[in-house]
Scaffold this motif. Structure first.
Motif: not given
Length: 394
Positions: A170-176, A225-237, A255-261
């Motif tokens: 739907e257009g969300y970018t998820i940063l976990k 981390f093992r079960l919900t770190s996905t390509d569309h919404a990865p976890w950053y530990v 910042t880098r995420t917004l740059v990539d937009f």
């Protein structure tokens, strides 16, 4: 790599198939070669860039775009979740941020599906949403405290993955972000809360009860981390024994995420000349003259800031690419500089014309014409001297 970053933190901190929470260094600084002082300077240096990128996201949403960012911050007590809100989100305009903290569900929330209260708090288009705790409480606290049966919370991993995938579509970018503090460091921070009168309000007697379940929570986080770190919404530990590092890492990843937009200011559907003329008709000649006098300085400063942001974003986006790619990006920025200069020149010419129509006497001399009146004044003085000389001769 920019400054002290030896690796993109999105690569350094992303959960991979070989991630092991048990051996994770919680005092480490993955991808960062600098110290605390360098980190503080780096965050300050990102402020202008991050602020404008966030404003462009907001403008994108106002113009009908669908992009938005959801930042999820998880961690045990004292991990530093509140510091992300203060020190990272504090770098951007608060109008573009929507923050929510999820505690124990209310009676009304318990009557609904566990994602119901989460969906109500999702950020609007063009906004950055920050969740202090989130839907992951329903596979962490709920699991450890045995609030539901195992077969209930076990099904939620797949459900969460599917739900997050729908958001991304739907257009969300998820940063976990998971803030992992060591057990010893947590004890030091809890003791500080007890010792300091100004921090005692943060302490709860239940904090020690939660701490007594440390191993169970670590196991629960490992499964998240093992079960919900996905390509569309990865976890950053995030190693969180050093608060400055976790704040720095979130700032850089955002910042880098917004740059990539690669967002640019939306083009208006109206003509500046038409609207400028309409407004000028409703202004006093003096106000219009003041506006004209300020135009070049105001617009030049805004253009310079915007171009500096574009340059910083381009260098960050292409930092690992060939010099030819970087040169091409910088050439585009230079072309934009010329375009903005031409727009400013046209603006000044138009405003002079508008002022000439109502109060020509208030129109300032164009640069280069100021010297002419001075030459005339000198001639007048010389004529007066000639007259005095003639009178003396008589």
């Amino acid at each position: 790599m920019t400054d002290f970053w030896t690796q993109d933190p999105r690569d350094a901190l992303r959960v991979g198939p070989d991630f092991d929470l048990a051996s994770f260094d919680r005092r480490g600084t993955p991808g960062w070669s600098g110290d605390k002082a360098a980190a503080k300077e780096a965050m300050a240096g990102r402020a202008d860039l991050l602020n404008e990128l966030q404003e462009r996201l907001y403008a994108h949403g106002r113009a009908g775009g669908d992009k938005r960012i959801l930042i999820v911050v998880q961690g045990l007590d004292t991990a530093g979740k509140g510091g992300i809100a203060r020190h990272v989100m504090g770098l951007v305009d608060p109008q573009g941020v929507e923050m929510h903290s999820f505690g124990v569900p209310t009676e009304e929330e318990r009557e609904h599906h566990y994602l119901w209260r989460i969906e109500k708090a999702l950020p609007s288009v063009g906004k950055i949403g920050l969740f202090d705790r989130s839907h992951y409480e329903d596979v962490l606290v709920v699991r450890v405290d045995e609030l539901v049966e195992r077969d209930v919370w076990e099904k939620r991993y797949d459900e969460i993955n599917e739900w997050e995938k729908n958001l991304v579509d739907e257009g969300y970018t998820i940063l976990k972000f998971a803030m992992m503090v060591s057990k010893d460091e947590q004890s030091l921070r809890l003791m500080e809360r007890i010792d300091r009168p100004d921090k005692r309000w943060k302490y709860s007697t239940g904090d020690l009860d939660t701490r007594s379940k440390w191993d169970a929570f670590q196991a629960a986080y490992a499964d998240v981390f093992r079960l919900t770190s996905t390509d569309h919404a990865p976890w950053y530990v995030l190693p969180s024994d050093r608060k400055w590092y976790s704040r720095l890492a979130v700032t850089e990843i955002l910042t880098r995420t917004l740059v990539d937009f690669d967002l640019h200011w939306p083009k208006p559907r109206w003509q500046p000349e038409t609207q400028r003329r309409r407004l000028a008709r409703a202004m006093s000649p003096e106000a219009l003259a003041e506006s004209l006098a300020d135009t070049e300085a105001i617009v030049t400063e805004a253009n310079d800031t915007s171009l500096a942001v574009r340059r910083a974003a381009a260098l960050l986006r292409h930092e690992e690419q060939d010099q030819s790619v970087i040169d091409a990006a910088l050439a585009e920025i230079e072309a934009k500089r010329q375009e903005l200069a031409a727009d400013l020149a046209a603006t000044l010419e138009h405003k002079r014309g508008l002022l000439t129509e109502v109060a020509p006497e208030l129109v300032p001399d164009v640069a280069g014409e100021d010297e002419q009146p001075k030459k005339k004044s000198k001639k007048k003085k010389s004529k007066k001297k000639d007259k005095k000389k003639k009178k003396k001769k008589k």
